[in-house]
Write a protein that holds these residues in place. Structure first.
Motif, PDB file in Angstrom:
ATOM      1  N   LEU A 258     123.101  42.568  62.334  1.00  0.00           N
ATOM      2  CA  LEU A 258     123.111  41.113  62.128  1.00  0.00           C
ATOM      3  C   LEU A 258     122.068  40.428  63.004  1.00  0.00           C
ATOM      4  O   LEU A 258     121.372  39.516  62.562  1.00  0.00           O
ATOM      5  CB  LEU A 258     124.505  40.552  62.400  1.00  0.00           C
ATOM      6  N   ALA A 259     121.942  40.877  64.254  1.00  0.00           N
ATOM      7  CA  ALA A 259     120.952  40.285  65.166  1.00  0.00           C
ATOM      8  C   ALA A 259     119.537  40.534  64.656  1.00  0.00           C
ATOM      9  O   ALA A 259     118.699  39.616  64.638  1.00  0.00           O
ATOM     10  CB  ALA A 259     121.126  40.859  66.571  1.00  0.00           C
ATOM     11  N   LEU A 260     119.258  41.767  64.229  1.00  0.00           N
ATOM     12  CA  LEU A 260     117.916  42.074  63.743  1.00  0.00           C
ATOM     13  C   LEU A 260     117.599  41.302  62.468  1.00  0.00           C
ATOM     14  O   LEU A 260     116.496  40.773  62.312  1.00  0.00           O
ATOM     15  CB  LEU A 260     117.750  43.577  63.517  1.00  0.00           C
ATOM     16  N   ALA A 261     118.567  41.189  61.574  1.00  0.00           N
ATOM     17  CA  ALA A 261     118.345  40.429  60.331  1.00  0.00           C
ATOM     18  C   ALA A 261     118.062  38.960  60.641  1.00  0.00           C
ATOM     19  O   ALA A 261     117.189  38.348  60.023  1.00  0.00           O
ATOM     20  CB  ALA A 261     119.555  40.562  59.408  1.00  0.00           C
ATOM     21  N   ARG A 262     118.759  38.401  61.603  1.00  0.00           N
ATOM     22  CA  ARG A 262     118.491  37.003  61.983  1.00  0.00           C
ATOM     23  C   ARG A 262     117.085  36.867  62.558  1.00  0.00           C
ATOM     24  O   ARG A 262     116.365  35.926  62.235  1.00  0.00           O
ATOM     25  CB  ARG A 262     119.524  36.506  62.972  1.00  0.00           C
TER      26      ARG A 262
ATOM     27  N   SER B 134     115.953  45.051  73.071  1.00  0.00           N
ATOM     28  CA  SER B 134     114.662  45.387  73.663  1.00  0.00           C
ATOM     29  C   SER B 134     113.526  45.172  72.656  1.00  0.00           C
ATOM     30  O   SER B 134     112.466  44.636  73.005  1.00  0.00           O
ATOM     31  CB  SER B 134     114.685  46.838  74.143  1.00  0.00           C
ATOM     32  N   LEU B 135     113.761  45.563  71.415  1.00  0.00           N
ATOM     33  CA  LEU B 135     112.763  45.368  70.359  1.00  0.00           C
ATOM     34  C   LEU B 135     112.464  43.881  70.155  1.00  0.00           C
ATOM     35  O   LEU B 135     111.302  43.473  70.101  1.00  0.00           O
ATOM     36  CB  LEU B 135     113.262  45.994  69.052  1.00  0.00           C
ATOM     37  N   ILE B 136     113.507  43.069  70.082  1.00  0.00           N
ATOM     38  CA  ILE B 136     113.323  41.623  69.883  1.00  0.00           C
ATOM     39  C   ILE B 136     112.644  41.001  71.101  1.00  0.00           C
ATOM     40  O   ILE B 136     111.727  40.187  70.957  1.00  0.00           O
ATOM     41  CB  ILE B 136     114.672  40.937  69.564  1.00  0.00           C
ATOM     42  N   GLU B 137     113.080  41.378  72.303  1.00  0.00           N
ATOM     43  CA  GLU B 137     112.445  40.847  73.518  1.00  0.00           C
ATOM     44  C   GLU B 137     110.961  41.181  73.572  1.00  0.00           C
ATOM     45  O   GLU B 137     110.151  40.355  73.961  1.00  0.00           O
ATOM     46  CB  GLU B 137     113.127  41.395  74.773  1.00  0.00           C
ATOM     47  N   THR B 138     110.605  42.385  73.172  1.00  0.00           N
ATOM     48  CA  THR B 138     109.204  42.801  73.173  1.00  0.00           C
ATOM     49  C   THR B 138     108.396  41.995  72.163  1.00  0.00           C
ATOM     50  O   THR B 138     107.276  41.585  72.443  1.00  0.00           O
ATOM     51  CB  THR B 138     109.090  44.307  72.858  1.00  0.00           C
ATOM     52  N   ALA B 139     108.978  41.756  70.994  1.00  0.00           N
ATOM     53  CA  ALA B 139     108.279  41.014  69.941  1.00  0.00           C
ATOM     54  C   ALA B 139     108.183  39.528  70.269  1.00  0.00           C
ATOM     55  O   ALA B 139     107.126  38.922  70.123  1.00  0.00           O
ATOM     56  CB  ALA B 139     108.980  41.208  68.604  1.00  0.00           C
ATOM     57  N   ASP B 140     109.300  38.929  70.719  1.00  0.00           N
ATOM     58  CA  ASP B 140     109.320  37.493  71.005  1.00  0.00           C
ATOM     59  C   ASP B 140     110.620  37.147  71.724  1.00  0.00           C
ATOM     60  O   ASP B 140     111.620  36.827  71.079  1.00  0.00           O
ATOM     61  CB  ASP B 140     109.201  36.697  69.703  1.00  0.00           C
ATOM     62  N   ALA B 141     110.602  37.194  73.039  1.00  0.00           N
ATOM     63  CA  ALA B 141     111.807  36.953  73.841  1.00  0.00           C
ATOM     64  C   ALA B 141     112.411  35.574  73.578  1.00  0.00           C
ATOM     65  O   ALA B 141     113.626  35.392  73.672  1.00  0.00           O
ATOM     66  CB  ALA B 141     111.500  37.115  75.322  1.00  0.00           C
TER      67      ALA B 141
ATOM     68  N   ALA C   9     112.821  34.204  70.853  1.00  0.00           N
ATOM     69  CA  ALA C   9     113.549  34.223  69.572  1.00  0.00           C
ATOM     70  C   ALA C   9     115.037  34.479  69.779  1.00  0.00           C
ATOM     71  O   ALA C   9     115.838  34.234  68.880  1.00  0.00           O
ATOM     72  CB  ALA C   9     112.968  35.295  68.654  1.00  0.00           C
ATOM     73  N   ILE C  10     115.435  34.938  70.944  1.00  0.00           N
ATOM     74  CA  ILE C  10     116.846  35.260  71.174  1.00  0.00           C
ATOM     75  C   ILE C  10     117.618  33.974  71.374  1.00  0.00           C
ATOM     76  O   ILE C  10     117.674  33.420  72.460  1.00  0.00           O
ATOM     77  CB  ILE C  10     117.019  36.235  72.353  1.00  0.00           C
ATOM     78  N   ASP C  11     118.190  33.521  70.283  1.00  0.00           N
ATOM     79  CA  ASP C  11     119.013  32.300  70.315  1.00  0.00           C
ATOM     80  C   ASP C  11     120.482  32.696  70.500  1.00  0.00           C
ATOM     81  O   ASP C  11     120.811  33.874  70.690  1.00  0.00           O
ATOM     82  CB  ASP C  11     118.792  31.473  69.046  1.00  0.00           C
ATOM     83  N   GLN C  12     121.359  31.726  70.422  1.00  0.00           N
ATOM     84  CA  GLN C  12     122.779  31.977  70.651  1.00  0.00           C
ATOM     85  C   GLN C  12     123.350  32.959  69.624  1.00  0.00           C
ATOM     86  O   GLN C  12     124.139  33.837  69.962  1.00  0.00           O
ATOM     87  CB  GLN C  12     123.557  30.659  70.602  1.00  0.00           C
ATOM     88  N   GLU C  13     122.926  32.836  68.363  1.00  0.00           N
ATOM     89  CA  GLU C  13     123.469  33.732  67.331  1.00  0.00           C
ATOM     90  C   GLU C  13     122.998  35.166  67.527  1.00  0.00           C
ATOM     91  O   GLU C  13     123.766  36.100  67.361  1.00  0.00           O
ATOM     92  CB  GLU C  13     123.100  33.213  65.939  1.00  0.00           C
ATOM     93  N   ILE C  14     121.733  35.362  67.853  1.00  0.00           N
ATOM     94  CA  ILE C  14     121.234  36.715  68.091  1.00  0.00           C
ATOM     95  C   ILE C  14     121.930  37.295  69.318  1.00  0.00           C
ATOM     96  O   ILE C  14     122.327  38.466  69.313  1.00  0.00           O
ATOM     97  CB  ILE C  14     119.691  36.725  68.248  1.00  0.00           C
ATOM     98  N   ALA C  15     122.096  36.502  70.361  1.00  0.00           N
ATOM     99  CA  ALA C  15     122.753  36.978  71.562  1.00  0.00           C
ATOM    100  C   ALA C  15     124.202  37.388  71.275  1.00  0.00           C
ATOM    101  O   ALA C  15     124.671  38.401  71.775  1.00  0.00           O
ATOM    102  CB  ALA C  15     122.722  35.903  72.653  1.00  0.00           C
ATOM    103  N   THR C  16     124.891  36.616  70.444  1.00  0.00           N
ATOM    104  CA  THR C  16     126.270  36.953  70.082  1.00  0.00           C
ATOM    105  C   THR C  16     126.310  38.262  69.327  1.00  0.00           C
ATOM    106  O   THR C  16     127.138  39.129  69.587  1.00  0.00           O
ATOM    107  CB  THR C  16     126.903  35.839  69.225  1.00  0.00           C
TER     108      THR C  16
END
Length: 193
Positions: A24-28, A177-184, A186-193
């Motif tokens: 779900l996090a990656l899809a978001r 780690s993948l998302i942080e590397t691409a664009d830290a 981008a980690i919003d509340q929904e991705i963090a959840t």
């Protein structure tokens, strides 16, 4: 992921909370970058106890309309009207050219592109773990590049790209780690959840 036009995030049919949350996090994240992403888990029927996971209601139990069908025909002067009806499991398409008519023999059909041009498998040690998805859509899995994200030593490294880290505590750690590397950012509340 950046070069793809649409991403299928597939999970094992015997899903875990780690795989589900990671998918779900990656899809978001993919969606934030303007690309459609679908989380697919064979037979998924919901998980009311995990209703806190944003996007849970969008998890698909099957890969619907995996490939387009393309109809090709000459249109003299262009298209005037296009309509369709569906009844008794049959699709009827009414095409009206601006001039003349379309000869029956001039219509050709062919399989188009796959709807998704990238598969990201999360916590799937071997492709057979996606269950009926592999049996029902084998050509899709054969013809589409796979990014394989996992932390289990039993992983068969079947992907075109394998992100396998046995030191990681979870697939979620690898996706984070993948998302942080691409664009830290981008980690919003929904991705963090």
């Amino acid at each position: 992921i950046r070069r793809s036009r649409s991403v299928a995030v597939v999970l094992p049919s015997a899903w875990t909370v780690d795989a589900l949350g990671s998918g779900l996090a990656l899809a978001r994240f993919v969606g934030q970058n303007g690309k459609p992403a679908e989380v697919i888990c064979a037979g998924f029927g919901g998980a009311p106890h995990l209703a806190c996971l944003p996007g849970l209601e969008n998890v698909k139990p099957d890969l619907c309309a995996a490939r387009h069908t393309v109809l090709t025909m000459p249109l003299v002067g262009g298209l005037h009207d296009l309509k369709h009806t569906e009844a008794d499991g049959m699709l009827k398409i009414m095409i009206t050219p601006k001039r003349g008519m379309i000869e029956h023999g001039a219509i050709a059909s062919a399989a188009g592109e796959w709807r998704h041009d990238l598969i990201v498998a999360i916590a799937v040690r071997e492709l057979k773990e996606v269950g009926p998805l592999l049996a029902d859509h084998g050509r899709f899995f054969e013809e589409t590049p796979v990014i394989n994200i996992d932390c289990h030593p039993e992983n068969e490294r079947y992907g075109a790209i394998n992100i396998i880290d046995l030191r990681a505590s979870s697939a979620a750690e690898l996706v984070n780690s993948l998302i942080e590397t691409a664009d830290a950012k981008a980690i919003d509340q929904e991705i963090a959840t």
